[in-house]
Design a protein around this motif. Sequence first.
Motif, mmCIF file in Angstrom:
data_model
loop_
_atom_site.group_PDB
_atom_site.id
_atom_site.type_symbol
_atom_site.label_atom_id
_atom_site.label_comp_id
_atom_site.label_asym_id
_atom_site.label_seq_id
_atom_site.Cartn_x
_atom_site.Cartn_y
_atom_site.Cartn_z
ATOM 1 N N GLY A 52 0.676 -1.041 -0.009
ATOM 2 C CA GLY A 52 0.031 -0.040 0.120
ATOM 3 C C GLY A 52 0.769 1.274 -0.193
ATOM 4 N N VAL A 53 0.219 2.420 -0.131
ATOM 5 C CA VAL A 53 0.861 3.616 -0.074
ATOM 6 C C VAL A 53 1.537 4.145 1.214
ATOM 7 N N ARG A 54 2.451 4.837 1.419
ATOM 8 C CA ARG A 54 2.902 5.197 2.519
ATOM 9 C C ARG A 54 2.045 5.594 3.669
ATOM 10 N N GLY A 55 2.068 5.297 4.853
ATOM 11 C CA GLY A 55 1.346 5.647 6.026
ATOM 12 C C GLY A 55 -0.235 5.141 6.194
ATOM 13 N N VAL A 56 -0.382 3.976 5.388
ATOM 14 C CA VAL A 56 -1.523 3.391 5.533
ATOM 15 C C VAL A 56 -1.560 2.096 6.637
ATOM 16 N N GLY A 57 -0.447 1.870 7.204
ATOM 17 C CA GLY A 57 -0.410 1.037 8.326
ATOM 18 C C GLY A 57 0.148 -0.387 8.070
ATOM 19 N N LYS A 58 1.238 -0.304 7.268
ATOM 20 C CA LYS A 58 1.834 -1.547 6.831
ATOM 21 C C LYS A 58 2.607 -2.044 8.043
ATOM 22 N N THR A 59 3.544 -1.284 8.473
ATOM 23 C CA THR A 59 4.281 -1.872 9.568
ATOM 24 C C THR A 59 3.703 -2.004 10.893
ATOM 25 N N THR A 60 2.594 -1.164 11.167
ATOM 26 C CA THR A 60 1.858 -1.299 12.480
ATOM 27 C C THR A 60 1.026 -2.425 12.255
ATOM 28 N N THR A 61 0.509 -2.941 11.122
ATOM 29 C CA THR A 61 -0.099 -4.218 10.776
ATOM 30 C C THR A 61 0.635 -5.356 11.205
ATOM 31 N N ALA A 62 1.893 -5.289 10.662
ATOM 32 C CA ALA A 62 2.781 -6.243 10.703
ATOM 33 C C ALA A 62 3.024 -6.804 12.130
ATOM 34 N N ARG A 63 3.321 -5.597 13.094
ATOM 35 C CA ARG A 63 3.686 -5.790 14.403
ATOM 36 C C ARG A 63 2.267 -6.319 15.175
ATOM 37 N N ILE A 64 1.208 -5.882 14.734
ATOM 38 C CA ILE A 64 0.001 -6.514 15.068
ATOM 39 C C ILE A 64 -0.176 -7.985 14.978
ATOM 40 N N MET A 65 0.018 -8.333 13.717
ATOM 41 C CA MET A 65 0.007 -9.621 13.434
ATOM 42 C C MET A 65 1.044 -10.537 14.139
ATOM 43 N N ALA A 66 2.331 -10.071 14.250
ATOM 44 C CA ALA A 66 3.139 -10.726 15.260
ATOM 45 C C ALA A 66 2.564 -10.781 16.654
ATOM 46 N N ARG A 67 2.060 -9.680 17.324
ATOM 47 C CA ARG A 67 1.431 -10.034 18.697
ATOM 48 C C ARG A 67 0.355 -11.078 18.581
ATOM 49 N N ALA A 68 -0.559 -10.938 17.500
ATOM 50 C CA ALA A 68 -1.470 -12.116 17.246
ATOM 51 C C ALA A 68 -1.005 -13.529 17.223
ATOM 52 N N LEU A 69 -0.017 -13.489 16.660
ATOM 53 C CA LEU A 69 0.670 -14.859 16.635
ATOM 54 C C LEU A 69 1.343 -15.484 17.743
ATOM 55 N N ASN A 70 1.794 -14.590 18.481
ATOM 56 C CA ASN A 70 2.440 -14.922 19.926
ATOM 57 C C ASN A 70 1.712 -14.412 20.996
ATOM 58 N N TYR A 71 0.203 -14.424 20.775
ATOM 59 C CA TYR A 71 -0.306 -13.957 22.091
ATOM 60 C C TYR A 71 -0.444 -14.841 23.266
ATOM 61 N N GLU A 72 -0.345 -14.410 24.182
ATOM 62 C CA GLU A 72 -0.395 -15.206 25.454
ATOM 63 C C GLU A 72 -0.414 -14.326 26.736
ATOM 64 N N THR A 73 -1.432 -14.821 27.709
ATOM 65 C CA THR A 73 -1.866 -14.084 28.905
ATOM 66 C C THR A 73 -1.361 -14.882 30.138
ATOM 67 N N GLU A 74 -1.201 -14.459 31.205
ATOM 68 C CA GLU A 74 -1.054 -15.064 32.414
ATOM 69 C C GLU A 74 -2.143 -15.819 32.932
ATOM 70 N N ASP A 75 -3.562 -15.354 32.505
ATOM 71 C CA ASP A 75 -4.551 -16.276 32.997
ATOM 72 C C ASP A 75 -4.970 -17.178 32.135
ATOM 73 N N GLY A 76 -3.778 -17.801 31.175
ATOM 74 C CA GLY A 76 -4.193 -19.289 30.558
ATOM 75 C C GLY A 76 -4.598 -19.069 29.135
#
Length: 594
Positions: A52-76
């Motif tokens: 996409g063009v600059r500033g539409v959220g490519k890097t931000t989306t990539a970090r959110i996807m990395a969080r989703a792949l490694n999502y883990e909480t202390e409550d299980g």
Amino acid sequence: MSDSETKTPYQVLARKYRPQNFDDLLGHDAMVRTLRNAFASGRIAHAWILTGVRGVGKTTTARIMARALNYETEDGIDQPTIDMEKPGIHCQAIAESRHPDVIEMDAASRTGVGDIRELIESVRYAPVQARYKVYIIDEVHMLSNSAFNALLKTLEEPPPHVKFIFATTEIRKLPVTVLSRTQRFDLRRFDQDTLADYLQGICEKENATVERDGLLMIARAAEGSVRDALSLLDQAIIQHATSGGEAVTAGDVQDMLGLADRSTSWNMLGAAMKGEAAEALKLFRRQYDAGADPVVILRDMLELVHLLTRVKAAGDEAASHGSAGTAEAVQAKGMADKFPMAGLTRAWSLLMKGLQEAQVAPDPAAAGEMTLIRLCYAADLPTPDEAVRMLTEGKVSGGGAAPQGAPSGGGSGGARAVSGGAVRQEAQPSSAPQANYRSAPKMEAANQTRLSSLKDLVALCSQNRDARLRHEIENFVRIVKFEPGVIDFHPAEGAPRNLAGRIAAKLKDWTGERWTVSINTREKGEDTLRHDRDSVVYAHPLFIAAREAFPEIPDENVRIKQISEDNTALTAGAGEEGEDLDDLPDLSDEVDPD
């Protein structure tokens, strides 16, 4: 104010309001829906590419996807998911780009094959803390060909604990071998109204007030980029940061951006399209003196012409589907009916040319004014086909609504016409209206003809001294259909392969009109003109008597020689073409009995 607050460094809006989860993402519903279904069904790909063009959220989306792949909480909760209602164990570190298992690489600064080899070596090792090792490669199109080739094998068959997320603004520069190994998501730019609404929400959170028109200016200047819009909003809010909450006006934003006044641009375009040069130049100078860049002024006018043309071509609904705001859409609907489509398309071409000139001219303001003057003079000029029709019908006018005081002139001339197979020259009376000097280049095209049969076409060939084409038409054209502007024929045996194209080209030159000349192989059509003429000659008593007097001459050696008053024209034409007159066709449909 406490000491802790004074020591906290200011964070720009583009970083402060960066989305932290998929719910915060603006306008990427299709991608979120696809990822949600993939995570829910366990069909998680090993590589994605975000473009996409600059500033539409490519890097931000990539970090959110990395969080989703490694999502883990202390409550299980310990599984990949895009529903991250609260921060997980790894979320903060990933968002701050300091997690050991989420490696961000800038391909713009690390383009070589050596950098990729280091990445490939590290792929073999299992993650240290998280579930997956995630490699985020930004501006991936900057990698060299050798680097891409080195990555291909690992990209196709990575270890199960590795995921790749690529981001690029130039998707066409990526090798197809890379694209075929990844799932692609196109992050689209945002329209002005959506972006303005988003900026309005940010203003409310920041306790700032910016007029709606000012927000629309920022959204328009950002060209669909959220990051650019937030950076400009940050700059706008600062203007009144110490004024006790005073609202930021549209004029403040306009001065900050150096933009052309949009309402003035509408008035300037209207004046130019009506041929009012003085008014258009006055409005242009007013914007220039206020600090607007001439290039920006012309670009604004281009946007308005594009909007009007969309409305003219596709109706009122087209206004709301483009980049225009609601107010501009309403104005475009009311203004589109005032100008013809031909005038709008011509204005687009002139403005495009003027924009290019303004970008390279030593004096951009002068280039902008010259563009407006051209637009004023050309506003109501007829299109080429309209000019030809007007001249043919004797309705020659002064060329449209040119600016006041424009000189005019013209000359007498005539239009050639073909009637009944004979070409004649029709002289215009001296009292006929004269064409404006700006229409003079179109005068030659007006010398067009009226053709109703193949004989008319043959006569036109003689008039224009093209003996070769006449010979081919008489001998090889079997007419299936002959209508104004359309010729459909079956080629006789021995016909040149390019005959149809040559006939169409000559008709365009001679008549000033575009003719469709096609070959029909399904229908035989009428006999050729040569066959019709020879049939008459063979039945003539004089010819029969001659054949009886010389029976020893074979039929293939018999030539029909014709004598006509236009033999002189043929001789001149054949000489120019380098033809042997003995090989040319006859010029008359009559046989001299003497």
